[in-house]
Scaffold this active site. Sequence first.
Site, PDB file in Angstrom:
ATOM      1  CB  CYS A 191      -0.937  -0.008   1.198  1.00 16.84           C
ATOM      2  SG  CYS A 191      -1.777  -1.581   1.497  1.00 16.84           S
TER       3      CYS A 191
ATOM      4  CE  LYS B 124       4.010   5.694   6.487  1.00 16.26           C
ATOM      5  NZ  LYS B 124       3.096   6.520   5.658  1.00 16.26           N
TER       6      LYS B 124
ATOM      7  CB  CYS C 130      -2.415   7.965   9.334  1.00 22.08           C
ATOM      8  SG  CYS C 130      -3.472   7.709   7.892  1.00 22.08           S
TER       9      CYS C 130
END
Length: 433
Positions: free
Chosen positions: A251, A257, A373
């Site tokens: 994802c 990231k 998140c």
Amino acid sequence: MGGSGQPMRAVAAGVLLAVENGQSLSQCLPPALSRLAINERPVLQALCYGTCRWFHRLDGELRGRLKKPLRTPDRIVHHLMLVALFQLRFSEQANYAILNETVEACRALDKPHLTGLVNGVLRAAEREGAPEPANDADRFSHPAWMVEKLRHNWPDDWSGILDANNAQAPMTLRVNALRFSRDDYLALLAEASIEAAPTRFAPFGIQLDRPVPVEHLPWFADGAVSVQDEAAQLCTTLLDLGPGQRVLDACAAPGGKTCAILEACGDLAEVVAIDESAARLPRVQENLDRLDLTATLIQADAANTEQWWDGNAFDRILLDVPCSASGVIRRHPDIKLLRRETDIVPLAGIQLGLLEAMWSILKPGGRLVYATCSVFPQENHRIIQRFRKQQDTTVLVEPEVSWGRDMGAGRQLLPDPNSHDGFFYAVLEKPEA
């Protein structure tokens, strides 16, 4: 004037109507911005973000001032008045200009029959001032279901979370450790008269005293630094990266990231970045190109491993799952309008399914970092607890860190108005065979 000859407020009202109808600001705002002159774009963005941020409070006031709701074909005028109320309550623009220009915008929207209503409502709002909010949903400007869920999940912290969600998020950078040390880049910022300080927890993070356009950042175009919240940067500190490892970022879009992983260890064997969205993967490649990094990009549903996996297990997996995004509302205030309470259970099912699939392709002795998140336990430590009941050999690693709260199955960061977003991390290891 705004896009297609429309006044700025009329354009903003159209964007907000699109959000109410299910589009995110990231979907509907860029086309509106592209129709404007460059110097007008920050104004439109501020109107749309600000009105979304305070939507529930403004909407509570407006509904109290209207004798009856507007008809569906006239709904855009409701949003036009919300934009004007936002400016009356939260901007320094002269009130007479707000009122006059909003009435003109109503005409530009081909709603001349409503100009009298718009003028009367806004003049009363100017004259009487903001009313006392009728309830906590209006007071904290969040949907009622979210206020109650946070109150239930975080009885000692819920109001602080809501206040933090309404604050402007700081601009935080991640220094490319392959190019600069953090101290060296801080020196470059000082030379450019950009005030900044090291982040508390992320080793390569820098928080600016005030936001600046990225083109003003030294060597940004050449890959010296990226914009990334401090909480999101912490993934690399948990992965325990080392030379020769094969790493998966599931994802992955938009790729922040993925790039952080590559910057943190220059001798990885391979980094594979997967995302289901064909539209979002090019953004990952753009970030890699700017930073002069290389990863294997795959468009696929990560949970459907038969579709994409080559049979070679991964040493490290970062699983940043789709979630409610309830920890990043201050950066994406449209979440308040888009997210529904009924979304949480289906999301939890997706999260658990992804975790099960990723576990199956992790090497014995490998490490998986689960991330969201979100600030809702249903998406965070409760997912880890459910998974560990199914996988009784799972080793839960308790990282020695000074950030977040130990939830017994991972660590929870709540949004900090002066620092990081809301985030959750759990570290799992698969025992050697």
